[in-house]
Design a protein around this motif. Structure first.
Motif, PDB file in Angstrom:
ATOM      1  N   THR A  70       0.826  -1.206   0.000  1.00 63.61           N
ATOM      2  CA  THR A  70       0.000   0.000   0.000  1.00 63.61           C
ATOM      3  C   THR A  70       0.858   1.252   0.000  1.00 63.61           C
ATOM      4  O   THR A  70       0.565   2.212  -0.718  1.00 63.61           O
ATOM      5  CB  THR A  70      -0.941  -0.004   1.220  1.00 63.61           C
ATOM      6  N   ALA A  71       1.918   1.258   0.793  1.00 63.30           N
ATOM      7  CA  ALA A  71       2.807   2.423   0.837  1.00 63.30           C
ATOM      8  C   ALA A  71       3.476   2.655  -0.517  1.00 63.30           C
ATOM      9  O   ALA A  71       3.568   3.798  -0.984  1.00 63.30           O
ATOM     10  CB  ALA A  71       3.859   2.232   1.923  1.00 63.30           C
ATOM     11  N   LYS A  72       3.927   1.589  -1.157  1.00 65.71           N
ATOM     12  CA  LYS A  72       4.540   1.741  -2.493  1.00 65.71           C
ATOM     13  C   LYS A  72       3.515   2.236  -3.508  1.00 65.71           C
ATOM     14  O   LYS A  72       3.826   3.066  -4.360  1.00 65.71           O
ATOM     15  CB  LYS A  72       5.152   0.417  -2.962  1.00 65.71           C
ATOM     16  N   PHE A  73       2.293   1.749  -3.408  1.00 66.49           N
ATOM     17  CA  PHE A  73       1.242   2.177  -4.329  1.00 66.49           C
ATOM     18  C   PHE A  73       0.910   3.651  -4.132  1.00 66.49           C
ATOM     19  O   PHE A  73       0.688   4.385  -5.093  1.00 66.49           O
ATOM     20  CB  PHE A  73       0.001   1.302  -4.141  1.00 66.49           C
ATOM     21  N   PHE A  74       0.885   4.112  -2.873  1.00 65.71           N
ATOM     22  CA  PHE A  74       0.661   5.529  -2.591  1.00 65.71           C
ATOM     23  C   PHE A  74       1.762   6.386  -3.222  1.00 65.71           C
ATOM     24  O   PHE A  74       1.497   7.435  -3.801  1.00 65.71           O
ATOM     25  CB  PHE A  74       0.630   5.779  -1.088  1.00 65.71           C
ATOM     26  N   ILE A  75       2.999   5.930  -3.122  1.00 69.34           N
ATOM     27  CA  ILE A  75       4.122   6.686  -3.685  1.00 69.34           C
ATOM     28  C   ILE A  75       4.022   6.751  -5.203  1.00 69.34           C
ATOM     29  O   ILE A  75       4.257   7.801  -5.816  1.00 69.34           O
ATOM     30  CB  ILE A  75       5.460   6.067  -3.229  1.00 69.34           C
ATOM     31  N   VAL A  76       3.655   5.647  -5.827  1.00 69.96           N
ATOM     32  CA  VAL A  76       3.491   5.632  -7.284  1.00 69.96           C
ATOM     33  C   VAL A  76       2.379   6.592  -7.704  1.00 69.96           C
ATOM     34  O   VAL A  76       2.513   7.330  -8.686  1.00 69.96           O
ATOM     35  CB  VAL A  76       3.206   4.197  -7.782  1.00 69.96           C
ATOM     36  N   GLN A  77       1.282   6.621  -6.939  1.00 67.98           N
ATOM     37  CA  GLN A  77       0.196   7.547  -7.261  1.00 67.98           C
ATOM     38  C   GLN A  77       0.627   8.996  -7.098  1.00 67.98           C
ATOM     39  O   GLN A  77       0.266   9.848  -7.917  1.00 67.98           O
ATOM     40  CB  GLN A  77      -1.010   7.269  -6.362  1.00 67.98           C
ATOM     41  N   LYS A  79       3.649  10.124  -7.485  1.00 68.30           N
ATOM     42  CA  LYS A  79       4.549  10.400  -8.611  1.00 68.30           C
ATOM     43  C   LYS A  79       3.742  10.689  -9.876  1.00 68.30           C
ATOM     44  O   LYS A  79       4.036  11.640 -10.613  1.00 68.30           O
ATOM     45  CB  LYS A  79       5.478   9.198  -8.832  1.00 68.30           C
ATOM     46  N   LEU A  80       2.727   9.900 -10.130  1.00 68.41           N
ATOM     47  CA  LEU A  80       1.873  10.113 -11.290  1.00 68.41           C
ATOM     48  C   LEU A  80       1.139  11.452 -11.191  1.00 68.41           C
ATOM     49  O   LEU A  80       1.025  12.184 -12.178  1.00 68.41           O
ATOM     50  CB  LEU A  80       0.874   8.965 -11.422  1.00 68.41           C
ATOM     51  N   ALA A  81       0.678  11.786  -9.998  1.00 67.53           N
ATOM     52  CA  ALA A  81      -0.002  13.071  -9.801  1.00 67.53           C
ATOM     53  C   ALA A  81       0.958  14.233 -10.027  1.00 67.53           C
ATOM     54  O   ALA A  81       0.570  15.282 -10.558  1.00 67.53           O
ATOM     55  CB  ALA A  81      -0.573  13.145  -8.393  1.00 67.53           C
ATOM     56  N   HIS A  82       2.222  14.045  -9.667  1.00 65.86           N
ATOM     57  CA  HIS A  82       3.225  15.088  -9.911  1.00 65.86           C
ATOM     58  C   HIS A  82       3.395  15.333 -11.410  1.00 65.86           C
ATOM     59  O   HIS A  82       3.472  16.480 -11.857  1.00 65.86           O
ATOM     60  CB  HIS A  82       4.560  14.675  -9.287  1.00 65.86           C
ATOM     61  N   TYR A  83       3.444  14.265 -12.191  1.00 66.58           N
ATOM     62  CA  TYR A  83       3.570  14.402 -13.643  1.00 66.58           C
ATOM     63  C   TYR A  83       2.332  15.030 -14.265  1.00 66.58           C
ATOM     64  O   TYR A  83       2.411  15.693 -15.288  1.00 66.58           O
ATOM     65  CB  TYR A  83       3.834  13.045 -14.296  1.00 66.58           C
ATOM     66  N   LYS A  89      -0.934  18.202  -1.969  1.00 61.09           N
ATOM     67  CA  LYS A  89      -1.871  18.202  -0.835  1.00 61.09           C
ATOM     68  C   LYS A  89      -3.229  17.646  -1.244  1.00 61.09           C
ATOM     69  O   LYS A  89      -3.855  16.898  -0.496  1.00 61.09           O
ATOM     70  CB  LYS A  89      -2.031  19.609  -0.272  1.00 61.09           C
ATOM     71  N   VAL A  90      -3.668  17.996  -2.439  1.00 64.53           N
ATOM     72  CA  VAL A  90      -4.958  17.490  -2.931  1.00 64.53           C
ATOM     73  C   VAL A  90      -4.880  15.986  -3.155  1.00 64.53           C
ATOM     74  O   VAL A  90      -5.782  15.237  -2.763  1.00 64.53           O
ATOM     75  CB  VAL A  90      -5.361  18.225  -4.233  1.00 64.53           C
ATOM     76  N   MET A  91      -3.795  15.533  -3.749  1.00 64.38           N
ATOM     77  CA  MET A  91      -3.636  14.101  -4.016  1.00 64.38           C
ATOM     78  C   MET A  91      -3.560  13.304  -2.714  1.00 64.38           C
ATOM     79  O   MET A  91      -4.167  12.236  -2.592  1.00 64.38           O
ATOM     80  CB  MET A  91      -2.380  13.868  -4.859  1.00 64.38           C
ATOM     81  N   PHE A  92      -2.844  13.840  -1.739  1.00 66.26           N
ATOM     82  CA  PHE A  92      -2.739  13.152  -0.451  1.00 66.26           C
ATOM     83  C   PHE A  92      -4.100  13.063   0.230  1.00 66.26           C
ATOM     84  O   PHE A  92      -4.460  12.023   0.782  1.00 66.26           O
ATOM     85  CB  PHE A  92      -1.725  13.865   0.446  1.00 66.26           C
ATOM     86  N   GLY A  98      -9.752   7.951   0.134  1.00 69.81           N
ATOM     87  CA  GLY A  98      -9.928   6.677  -0.562  1.00 69.81           C
ATOM     88  C   GLY A  98      -9.525   5.480   0.274  1.00 69.81           C
ATOM     89  O   GLY A  98      -9.937   4.356   0.001  1.00 69.81           O
ATOM     90  N   SER A  99      -8.717   5.699   1.308  1.00 71.23           N
ATOM     91  CA  SER A  99      -8.345   4.610   2.216  1.00 71.23           C
ATOM     92  C   SER A  99      -9.328   4.479   3.373  1.00 71.23           C
ATOM     93  O   SER A  99      -9.640   3.370   3.804  1.00 71.23           O
ATOM     94  CB  SER A  99      -6.946   4.844   2.783  1.00 71.23           C
ATOM     95  N   LEU A 100      -9.791   5.605   3.879  1.00 66.89           N
ATOM     96  CA  LEU A 100     -10.696   5.570   5.025  1.00 66.89           C
ATOM     97  C   LEU A 100     -12.107   5.126   4.657  1.00 66.89           C
ATOM     98  O   LEU A 100     -12.755   4.420   5.425  1.00 66.89           O
ATOM     99  CB  LEU A 100     -10.744   6.946   5.695  1.00 66.89           C
TER     100      LEU A 100
END
Length: 135
Positions: A70-77, A79-83, A89-92, A98-100
């Protein structure tokens, strides 16, 4: 006897190992496109610390491996949001919501089942062939 057989230090150890392995595994997967699985290592660690307790072993391994994935998937998301020029802050916030939300829905459905199915925790009182049981 506790249901999970896993004490609080087991959960803390699983979290600590996730923090320890997140950076090396994340960097390796980001640079090579290939990751490695820590699931076997987690099974060996808890198998040594709590031998003879299969539920504790499965619980520890599940907590550790699922949290790492899950942590790796969050980081990938992120990174994609950065591109895509989405503010971090919005993505986080979206990731947290989406997790809660699924956690709350799953907990609510489980709670609803416990109180809506009569005699769910008494298998001898359930109709014959009933799929409902309670641990």
């Amino acid at each position: 006897m506790k249901l999970t057989q896993l004490r609080y230090w087991g959960v803390l150890l699983a979290c600590a190992l996730v923090v320890l392995f997140l950076l090396p595994e994340g960097v390796m997967e980001a640079t090579t496109g290939q990751g490695f699985s820590t699931k076997l290592l987690l099974e060996i660690i808890i198998g040594y610390l709590q031998s003879g307790k299969p539920i504790a072993n499965i619980t520890f391994t599940t907590y550790g491996s699922t949290a790492l994935i899950t942590a790796k998937f969050f980081i990938v998301q992120l990174k994609l949001a950065h591109y895509m020029k989405i503010p971090p802050k919005v993505m986080f916030l979206i990731q947290i919501l989406g997790s809660l939300l699924p956690c709350l829905v799953s907990f609510s459905v489980g709670w609803w089942f416990l109180y809506s199915v009569k005699n769910i925790c008494h298998p001898e009182l359930l109709p014959k062939g009933s799929p409902w049981t309670c641990s």
